[in-house]
Design a protein around this motif. Sequence first.
Motif, short mmCIF file in Angstrom:
data_model
loop_
_atom_site.label_atom_id
_atom_site.label_comp_id
_atom_site.label_asym_id
_atom_site.label_seq_id
_atom_site.Cartn_x
_atom_site.Cartn_y
_atom_site.Cartn_z
N VAL A 75 42.43 36.11 35.97
CA VAL A 75 42.35 35.19 37.09
C VAL A 75 41.05 35.39 37.86
O VAL A 75 40.42 34.42 38.29
CB VAL A 75 43.58 35.37 38.03
CG1 VAL A 75 43.46 34.50 39.26
CG2 VAL A 75 44.86 35.05 37.28
N VAL A 76 40.63 36.64 38.04
CA VAL A 76 39.39 36.90 38.77
C VAL A 76 38.21 36.23 38.08
O VAL A 76 37.37 35.60 38.73
CB VAL A 76 39.15 38.42 38.95
CG1 VAL A 76 37.76 38.69 39.52
CG2 VAL A 76 40.21 39.03 39.84
N ALA A 77 38.15 36.33 36.76
CA ALA A 77 37.05 35.69 36.02
C ALA A 77 37.07 34.18 36.22
O ALA A 77 36.01 33.56 36.38
CB ALA A 77 37.13 36.04 34.55
N GLU A 78 38.26 33.59 36.24
CA GLU A 78 38.36 32.15 36.47
C GLU A 78 37.90 31.78 37.87
O GLU A 78 37.20 30.78 38.07
CB GLU A 78 39.81 31.68 36.24
CG GLU A 78 40.24 31.73 34.79
CD GLU A 78 41.71 31.35 34.61
OE1 GLU A 78 42.26 30.62 35.46
OE2 GLU A 78 42.30 31.82 33.61
N LEU A 79 38.30 32.59 38.85
CA LEU A 79 37.89 32.32 40.23
C LEU A 79 36.37 32.52 40.39
O LEU A 79 35.72 31.76 41.11
CB LEU A 79 38.65 33.23 41.20
CG LEU A 79 40.15 32.95 41.28
CD1 LEU A 79 40.86 34.04 42.07
CD2 LEU A 79 40.41 31.58 41.90
N GLU A 80 35.83 33.52 39.72
CA GLU A 80 34.38 33.73 39.77
C GLU A 80 33.64 32.57 39.11
O GLU A 80 32.59 32.13 39.59
CB GLU A 80 34.01 35.06 39.12
CG GLU A 80 34.39 36.24 39.98
CD GLU A 80 34.10 37.59 39.33
OE1 GLU A 80 33.74 37.62 38.12
OE2 GLU A 80 34.23 38.60 40.03
N GLN A 81 34.20 32.06 38.01
CA GLN A 81 33.59 30.90 37.34
C GLN A 81 33.58 29.70 38.27
O GLN A 81 32.58 28.98 38.36
CB GLN A 81 34.36 30.56 36.05
CG GLN A 81 33.86 29.32 35.34
CD GLN A 81 32.43 29.45 34.84
OE1 GLN A 81 32.01 30.52 34.42
NE2 GLN A 81 31.69 28.36 34.88
N ARG A 82 34.67 29.49 38.99
CA ARG A 82 34.72 28.40 39.97
C ARG A 82 33.64 28.61 41.03
O ARG A 82 32.95 27.67 41.42
CB ARG A 82 36.10 28.33 40.62
CG ARG A 82 36.17 27.31 41.75
CD ARG A 82 37.61 27.08 42.19
NE ARG A 82 37.71 26.47 43.50
CZ ARG A 82 37.34 25.23 43.80
NH1 ARG A 82 36.80 24.47 42.89
NH2 ARG A 82 37.50 24.76 45.02
#
Length: 144
Positions: A65-72
Motif C-alpha cells: 500500500v505504501v508503494a501505491e500511495l508513494e506512486q500517487r
Amino acid sequence: MPPTVVAIDRMYDTILVATDGSDPGYRAGEHAIDLAEQFDAEFHAVYVVDTRRYGGSILTGPSDVVAELEQRGEEILSDLDARSTVDVTETIREGRPHEEIGNYAEEVDADLILLGNRGLGAAGEIGSVAERVVRYVDRPVMTA
C-alpha cells in the motif's frame, strides 16, 4: 510630499507547497507556482504518505500500500512540476503530515508554506492537517 514606496524584490526566497491531490491542494499548488514565479523563489513541493491513517497491519501486508500511495504522490508532484515554469524540488515523506511538512519546511528554510484548507477527508471545515500546520509549524502559512 508623496509617500515613499519601497520595492520588495524577494519577499519569499523559498516557497513550500504541501499537496495531497485534493482540489484545495491543487489550488494551493497554483498559488505556490504564481508566487514562486513572481518572486523568483526556490520552489519545493512535498507529498506526505500518512502511514498513521492506514494502520500498521495494512502497511505491512502483502499488497504494498505504501508503494501505491508513494506512486500517487509522484504523479501529483509530477503534474505540479509540469504546470510550473519554475524548477520544482519534489519530495515524498512518510509519517504524520503536519510533522513532516514542518520538518521539511525547516530543512529547506521555507519562507512560506502553502497547502489546501481541506484535504481528501475534510468536509466543510478547515482540515486537520491544515489546522495543525497553522497551529504548530513556526513558519508563515497560506491556505487555499
